[in-house]
Design an enzyme around this catalytic site. Structure first.
Site, PDB file in Angstrom:
ATOM      1  N   TRP A 187       0.855  -1.191   0.000  1.00 40.18           N
ATOM      2  CA  TRP A 187       0.000   0.000   0.000  1.00 40.18           C
ATOM      3  C   TRP A 187       0.892   1.243   0.000  1.00 40.18           C
ATOM      4  O   TRP A 187       1.855   1.339   0.769  1.00 40.18           O
ATOM      5  CB  TRP A 187      -0.905  -0.027   1.226  1.00 40.18           C
ATOM      6  CG  TRP A 187      -1.846   1.125   1.359  1.00 40.18           C
ATOM      7  CD1 TRP A 187      -2.633   1.660   0.389  1.00 40.18           C
ATOM      8  CD2 TRP A 187      -2.123   1.874   2.554  1.00 40.18           C
ATOM      9  NE1 TRP A 187      -3.380   2.705   0.900  1.00 40.18           N
ATOM     10  CE2 TRP A 187      -3.080   2.852   2.213  1.00 40.18           C
ATOM     11  CE3 TRP A 187      -1.641   1.801   3.865  1.00 40.18           C
ATOM     12  CZ2 TRP A 187      -3.577   3.759   3.149  1.00 40.18           C
ATOM     13  CZ3 TRP A 187      -2.134   2.700   4.799  1.00 40.18           C
ATOM     14  CH2 TRP A 187      -3.086   3.669   4.436  1.00 40.18           C
ATOM     15  N   ASP A 228      -1.061  -5.882   9.229  1.00 35.34           N
ATOM     16  CA  ASP A 228      -2.031  -4.880   8.790  1.00 35.34           C
ATOM     17  C   ASP A 228      -3.243  -5.654   8.269  1.00 35.34           C
ATOM     18  O   ASP A 228      -3.152  -6.358   7.257  1.00 35.34           O
ATOM     19  CB  ASP A 228      -1.429  -4.005   7.679  1.00 35.34           C
ATOM     20  CG  ASP A 228      -2.361  -2.871   7.264  1.00 35.34           C
ATOM     21  OD1 ASP A 228      -3.464  -2.751   7.825  1.00 35.34           O
ATOM     22  OD2 ASP A 228      -1.989  -2.087   6.367  1.00 35.34           O
ATOM     23  N   LYS A 269     -13.526  -0.893   5.143  1.00 33.87           N
ATOM     24  CA  LYS A 269     -13.998  -1.758   4.063  1.00 33.87           C
ATOM     25  C   LYS A 269     -15.077  -2.711   4.542  1.00 33.87           C
ATOM     26  O   LYS A 269     -16.140  -2.829   3.927  1.00 33.87           O
ATOM     27  CB  LYS A 269     -12.827  -2.549   3.475  1.00 33.87           C
ATOM     28  CG  LYS A 269     -11.643  -1.723   3.008  1.00 33.87           C
ATOM     29  CD  LYS A 269     -11.994  -0.799   1.859  1.00 33.87           C
ATOM     30  CE  LYS A 269     -10.751  -0.205   1.208  1.00 33.87           C
ATOM     31  NZ  LYS A 269      -9.929   0.621   2.102  1.00 33.87           N
TER      32      LYS A 269
END
Length: 424
Positions: free
Chosen positions: A152, A233, A269
């Protein structure tokens, strides 16, 4: 007379200096690549245009989706007439505990021993920033963190700004459009003992390529052998496979094998709470006493950074996690969102492979998981899709599968076919 002349000269000098701004030497920063895609998409007037750059879920009609469980939770919150007082530095305690339970599992030994230090954070980004600062300040070994290539885009600046040295390990194999597991293991074996390693718990961003459960077990053993520190993560729990349990496999396996881990969670999300900024940062510890000491230091990091986290989103997430009926409905909706994306993967694969017979091997479209897919398209092909077909994505070929639906997937596949054949 001399005084008047001197004053005039002083005024003239001041006027010559005045136009120079204090910030004249500040250079313009590079534009955000995702923001640039969105701006280009908005400016495009073609009705066929598709935005595959944004990392946010869209429904079958291409619209933002507010979960029914979220709507019902908000109704409960309004009916309860709760106040708007500040939260504690580490946030809403009941939310933090429920978030940890979701990640680690109700039967987790550290949770049962009250040995998990957990704090509500400003979504996943805030969790990473707090975690990075904690590691830079208190981790007693190599203050080096290894990130996968690619990862990311925000990971590198986050950890650099936290004070950690950033290094990379191999992850993506461009030849197979799959996981470079051998390269990953080799790089981690060559990392200094005690280094920190960032691991995407599920739905790797941006590739959509995850290790298998067997590969996770091998990585767990390697991390133990090299005495590395696993920093997870987890931004997509439930959203990747449709199962919150399956998506937490890596985290739970590492903990079950005795690893002390750091974990960053996001509810953007999986609950669609993008703008509410709901997340959590946690560390598993040796004991309840150690947990209390770590809690105190996390508070010291958070206090001057943002004082305390926002209230409303935490209440929404906590209401869902603590209400059995809402929790069940939420899990069904998460499975539905994940299922729609999986269906889009299957359909795109069929279109490219069987109907259009597009040159190349497209099995990776189905093998990848989660919101994103690394298509394997080259930069010039991505540029052609934007310029000629009004399809917007990052120039590395990453697409958000959530941007595809039954109304636009055939046009997208036809356009990709044209770009690959060079006749778009």
């Amino acid at each position: 007379m001399l005084t008047t002349t001197a004053a005039r000269r002083s005024t003239a000098v001041f006027r010559s200096i005045a136009p120079l701004s204090t910030w004249a030497a500040v250079p313009a920063g590079p534009p955000d690549p995702i923001l640039g895609i969105t701006e280009a998409f908005k400016a495009d007037k073609d009705p066929r245009k598709i935005n595959l750059g944004v990392g946010a879920y869209r429904d079958e009609n291409g619209k933002p989706y507010v979960l029914n469980a979220v709507k019902k939770a908000e109704e409960k919150i309004v009916a309860a007439k709760q106040d708007k007082e500040y939260l504690a530095i580490t946030g809403l305690a009941s939310f933090a505990q429920n978030a940890a339970k979701l990640a680690y599992g109700a039967d987790s030994e550290p949770l049962k021993q009250n040995a998990v230090a957990v704090a509500q954070s400003i979504s996943g980004t805030g969790a990473l920033r707090v975690g990075g600062a904690f590691m830079a300040r208190h981790y007693p070994y190599a203050k080096v963190i290894y990130l996968p290539t690619p990862t990311w885009g925000n990971h590198m600046p986050l950890f650099k700004d936290s004070g950690l040295e950033v290094r990379r390990y191999r992850y993506f194999d461009s030849k197979t459009v799959g996981l470079d597991f051998a390269g990953m293991k080799e790089d981690l074996k060559n990392a200094p003992e005690g280094a920190i390693v960032l691991l995407h718990a599920c739905a790797h961003n941006p590739t959509g390529i995850d290790p298998t459960q067997q590969q996770w077990k091998e990585l767990c053993d390697l991390v133990s052998e090299k005495k590395l520190f696993p920093f997870f993560d987890m931004a997509y729990q439930g959203f990747a496979s449709g199962s919150t349990t399956r998506d937490a496999f890596a985290v739970r396996h590492f903990v079950s094998q005795g690893h002390r881990i750091a974990l960053c969670q996001s509810f953007a999300k999986n609950m669609g709470l993008y703008g509410e900024r709901v997340g959590a940062f946690s560390l598993t510890t040796q004991s309840e006493e150690e947990k209390k000491r770590i809690d105190s230091q996390i508070k010291i990091i958070i206090r001057p950074m943002y004082s305390n986290p926002p209230l409303h989103g935490a209440h929404i997430a906590n209401t869902i996690l603590s209400d059995p009926e809402l929790y069940q409905e939420w899990e069904g909706e998460v499975k539905g969102m994940a299922g729609r994306i999986i269906n889009m993967r299957d359909r795109l694969y069929d279109l490219l492979t069987h109907e259009l017979k597009t040159p190349g091997e497209w099995g990776h479209i189905k093998n990848q998981i989660g919101m994103f897919s690394f298509t394997g398209l080259k930069t010039e092909q991505c540029r052609a899709l934007a310029d000629k077909a009004h399809i917007y994505m990052t120039m590395d070929g990453r697409i958000s599968m959530a941007g595809l639906n039954s109304s636009n997937i055939e046009y997208f596949a036809q356009s990709v076919d044209g770009a690959v054949r060079g006749n778009l």
